[in-house]
Design an enzyme around this catalytic site. Structure first.
Site, PDB file in Angstrom:
ATOM      1  N   GLY A 239     -63.951  10.298 -13.064  1.00  9.80           N
ATOM      2  CA  GLY A 239     -64.249   9.137 -12.227  1.00  9.80           C
ATOM      3  C   GLY A 239     -65.418   9.255 -11.280  1.00  9.80           C
ATOM      4  N   GLU A 273     -61.424  15.796 -15.741  1.00 11.76           N
ATOM      5  CA  GLU A 273     -61.823  15.028 -16.938  1.00 11.76           C
ATOM      6  C   GLU A 273     -63.086  14.206 -16.666  1.00 11.76           C
ATOM      7  OE1 GLU A 273     -58.497  12.443 -17.649  1.00 11.76           O
ATOM      8  OE2 GLU A 273     -57.114  14.073 -18.082  1.00 11.76           O
ATOM      9  N   PRO A 274     -64.180  14.835 -16.292  1.00  8.65           N
ATOM     10  CA  PRO A 274     -65.387  14.055 -15.999  1.00  8.65           C
ATOM     11  C   PRO A 274     -66.022  13.528 -17.281  1.00  8.65           C
ATOM     12  CG  PRO A 274     -65.907  16.378 -15.964  1.00  8.65           C
ATOM     13  CD  PRO A 274     -64.422  16.284 -16.198  1.00  8.65           C
ATOM     14  N   GLY A 275     -66.579  12.346 -17.214  1.00 11.91           N
ATOM     15  CA  GLY A 275     -67.304  11.789 -18.354  1.00 11.91           C
ATOM     16  C   GLY A 275     -68.710  11.430 -17.919  1.00 11.91           C
ATOM     17  N   ARG A 276     -68.805  10.287 -17.221  1.00  8.84           N
ATOM     18  CA  ARG A 276     -70.092   9.718 -16.837  1.00  8.84           C
ATOM     19  C   ARG A 276     -71.002  10.703 -16.101  1.00  8.84           C
ATOM     20  NH1 ARG A 276     -70.254   4.090 -15.681  1.00  8.84           N
ATOM     21  NH2 ARG A 276     -68.022   4.267 -15.381  1.00  8.84           N
ATOM     22  N   ARG A 312     -72.772  -2.643 -21.272  1.00  7.36           N
ATOM     23  CA  ARG A 312     -72.411  -2.526 -19.853  1.00  7.36           C
ATOM     24  C   ARG A 312     -72.953  -3.676 -18.981  1.00  7.36           C
ATOM     25  NH1 ARG A 312     -73.263   0.975 -16.644  1.00  7.36           N
ATOM     26  NH2 ARG A 312     -71.160   1.161 -15.862  1.00  7.36           N
ATOM     27  N   CYS A 343     -76.570 -13.727 -30.526  1.00  4.31           N
ATOM     28  CA  CYS A 343     -76.331 -15.145 -30.241  1.00  4.31           C
ATOM     29  C   CYS A 343     -75.252 -15.336 -29.193  1.00  4.31           C
ATOM     30  CB  CYS A 343     -75.990 -15.856 -31.542  1.00  4.31           C
ATOM     31  SG  CYS A 343     -77.291 -15.594 -32.742  1.00  4.31           S
ATOM     32  N   GLU A 344     -75.515 -14.914 -27.999  1.00  2.00           N
ATOM     33  CA  GLU A 344     -74.606 -15.056 -26.858  1.00  2.00           C
ATOM     34  C   GLU A 344     -75.487 -15.092 -25.616  1.00  2.00           C
ATOM     35  OE1 GLU A 344     -71.031 -14.283 -26.474  1.00  2.00           O
ATOM     36  OE2 GLU A 344     -70.597 -13.639 -28.520  1.00  2.00           O
ATOM     37  N   TYR A 372     -71.042   5.738 -22.010  1.00  2.00           N
ATOM     38  CA  TYR A 372     -70.534   4.406 -22.364  1.00  2.00           C
ATOM     39  C   TYR A 372     -71.650   3.515 -22.920  1.00  2.00           C
ATOM     40  CZ  TYR A 372     -66.834   6.340 -19.484  1.00  2.00           C
ATOM     41  OH  TYR A 372     -65.884   7.174 -18.971  1.00  2.00           O
TER      42      TYR A 372
HETATM   43  N1  LLP Z   1     -59.968  10.330 -17.801  1.00  2.00           N
HETATM   44  C1  LLP Z   1     -59.395   9.177 -18.163  1.00  2.00           C
HETATM   45  C2  LLP Z   1     -57.963   9.149 -18.452  1.00  2.00           C
HETATM   46  C3  LLP Z   1     -60.168   8.006 -18.261  1.00  2.00           C
HETATM   47  O1  LLP Z   1     -59.586   6.863 -18.614  1.00  2.00           O
HETATM   48  C4  LLP Z   1     -61.558   8.066 -17.982  1.00  2.00           C
HETATM   49  C5  LLP Z   1     -62.385   6.861 -18.073  1.00  2.00           C
HETATM   50  C6  LLP Z   1     -62.111   9.294 -17.631  1.00  2.00           C
HETATM   51  C7  LLP Z   1     -61.290  10.409 -17.544  1.00  2.00           C
HETATM   52  C8  LLP Z   1     -63.581   9.481 -17.355  1.00  2.00           C
HETATM   53  O2  LLP Z   1     -64.053   8.740 -16.324  1.00  2.00           O
HETATM   54  P1  LLP Z   1     -65.577   8.952 -15.828  1.00  2.00           P
HETATM   55  O3  LLP Z   1     -65.697  10.373 -15.310  1.00  2.00           O
HETATM   56  O4  LLP Z   1     -66.475   8.733 -16.974  1.00  2.00           O
HETATM   57  O5  LLP Z   1     -65.735   7.930 -14.789  1.00  2.00           O
HETATM   58  N2  LLP Z   1     -66.750   1.711 -19.967  1.00  2.00           N
HETATM   59  C9  LLP Z   1     -66.781   1.823 -18.516  1.00  2.00           C
HETATM   60  C10 LLP Z   1     -66.051   3.039 -18.021  1.00  2.00           C
HETATM   61  C11 LLP Z   1     -64.614   3.122 -18.510  1.00  2.00           C
HETATM   62  C12 LLP Z   1     -63.920   4.370 -18.037  1.00  2.00           C
HETATM   63  C13 LLP Z   1     -62.602   4.505 -18.671  1.00  2.00           C
HETATM   64  N3  LLP Z   1     -61.925   5.708 -18.381  1.00  2.00           N
HETATM   65  C14 LLP Z   1     -68.235   1.793 -18.055  1.00  2.00           C
HETATM   66  O6  LLP Z   1     -69.129   1.682 -18.886  1.00  2.00           O
HETATM   67  O7  LLP Z   1     -68.489   1.842 -16.856  1.00  2.00           O
END
Ligand code: LLP
Length: 423
Positions: A239, A273-276, A312, A343-344, A372
């Site tokens: 997050g 659980e970092p993603g972004r 996004r 077409c949107e 994402y």
């Molecule tokens: N763990 C769980 C259970 C999650 O659902 C998520 C993201 C993460 C970790 C990773 O979160 P992050 O570190 O990336 O913030 N599509 C949206 C973001 C959706 C996030 C969903 N869950 C966007 O483009 O902003």
């Protein structure tokens, strides 16, 4: 910090001119910087050195096999939310023992697949899911390791679509419900309680919601201890936000330190659980200008990428910076909508954006598209999905080729009775 910068007038990724890649693969395409990925992984891992932890990359942000393989090489695990993600993670060489499985809608097949693979734990999101996992583990003659995803009812102060830890959200189980489900799980034959989990939302730019969530989890951990339930893992989700425009999120080092300080000496292995924050600023989407169209009210720059490539802006009103691949100092500027071919009317990558005047054939980079971006792309309007290119210094690799029209229809069949044309 990222690796996309101008040299003289041309945008580079590392030592490669982005235009050079465009000449090779055409546009649109995604371009990722390996050194940036590396730096972001290290920025997250360094403050955790010496701490019993496992970083499980949230691969919904970017599930490119080459990217995941590098994560595996760096010792990262994965947070998966589907059988497809589990398949990719294993294929990329991420050990099953470093994989956590989250998500509110795990199917029976997906559960069987994860039990069979021997993952670290399931993050349980409902009472019924717990029952099904117990039953499936029994049927397979295994014990399923679980944690409960607690919904701590904390406002993450982010876009409503990406808030996940408030009571109106579908995710997790509330604190009292989690208490009840842990006590039930304790008596289930095929369940092994190993952890406790929460993930409250995405693109958070403030530490306080994370700390509130940790405080609520700690109280629950204490109460459960009184019932003889002790854990191995404390999973705090992901997050942490990034800078798209002028946001000032905490540095990963401050985030990690604050969280570890709040967790205190519980003696648990901490899972992140970092993603972004790992991939977001490590990638761009490169696209060409097709047309410049002026109406009485507006100027549109029509490009060859759209919401099918990067959704996004359309879905969340998200801001992505735009940089021309070739800049010319002092060139005139104008305010435009940068729109795609779909077409949107929701098909835009920027609205009312001041940019240098762009002409047909010019190329631009849509910044901060590593998270994402490709993973949310689609074939809408029967558009082929773009290639992915990974740059490492002066070398680059096409790690996913552009989909072909044959790929688009592969798997489809037309029943004989429907064939033929009416003269
Ligand atoms: N763990 C769980 C259970 C999650 O659902 C998520 C993201 C993460 C970790 C990773 O979160 P992050 O570190 O990336 O913030 N599509 C949206 C973001 C959706 C996030 C969903 N869950 C966007 O483009 O902003």
């Amino acid at each position: 910090m990222h690796d996309f910068d101008y040299r003289q007038e041309s945008l580079y990724c590392g030592d490669v001119a982005v235009e050079e890649i465009a000449r090779k693969v055409g546009t649109p395409f995604y371009c990722y910087s390996l050194p940036t990925l590396h730096r972001h992984i290290r920025a997250f891992e360094e403050p955790l050195a010496g701490v019993d932890h496992q970083t499980c990359f949230a691969m919904k942000a970017n599930s490119c096999l080459a990217v995941l393989s590098y994560m595996a090489k760096q010792g990262l695990g994965a947070d998966v939310v589907s059988g497809g993600e589990l398949y990719r993670a294993l294929k990329a060489g991420i050990p099953a023992g470093k994989i956590v499985y989250s998500g509110v809608g795990k199917t029976t097949n997906e559960i069987d697949m994860a039990i069979g693979a021997g993952i670290m734990m399931f993050n349980i999101e409902s009472e019924q899911e717990l029952e099904v996992i117990d039953e499936r583990a029994g049927a397979l003659g295994k014990k399923a390791p679980i944690s409960i995803r607690v919904n701590p009812d904390v406002n993450p102060m982010t876009h409503p679509y990406i808030s996940t830890g408030m009571k109106e959200n579908k995710f997790g189980i509330d604190v009292e419900g989690s208490m009840t489900q842990y006590l039930r799980a304790k008596d289930m034959d095929n369940i092994e309680i190993v952890g406790i989990d929460c993930h409250i939302g995405s693109q958070l730019t403030d530490l306080s919601p994370f700390l509130d969530a940790v405080a609520r989890l700690k109280m629950l951990i204490e109460r459960l201890k009184d019932h003889g339930i002790v854990f191995k893992y404390l999973d705090l989700g992901g997050g942490l936000g990034i800078t798209y425009s002028d946001e000032e999120p905490p540095h990963p080092k401050d985030y990690c330190r604050a969280i570890l300080g709040a967790v205190g000496p519980l003696g648990l292995k901490v899972i992140f659980e970092p993603g972004r924050v790992i991939v977001g600023n490590a990638g761009i989407l490169v696209t060409s200008v097709l047309y410049r169209k002026q109406t009485r009210d507006k100027t549109f720059v029509i490009i060859d990428a759209g919401m099918s490539d990067l959704i996004r802006p359309s879905l969340y009103g998200a801001y992505h910076d735009i940089k021309p691949l070739r800049r010319s100092n002092g060139s005139p500027r104008e305010t435009v909508d940068v729109v795609g071919p779909i077409c949107e009317s929701a098909d835009f990558l920027a609205k009312n954006r001041e940019l240098p005047v762009l002409s047909r054939g010019d190329m631009i980079a849509v910044m901060s598209a590593g998270a994402y971006g490709f993973t949310m792309s689609s074939n809408y309007n029967s558009r082929t999905r773009p290639p992915e290119v990974l740059v490492d210094g002066s070398k680059y690799y096409v790690v996913l080729k552009r989909q072909s029209y044959e790929d688009l229809v592969s798997g489809e069949t037309v029943p004989a009775a429907l064939r033929g044309t009416r003269g």
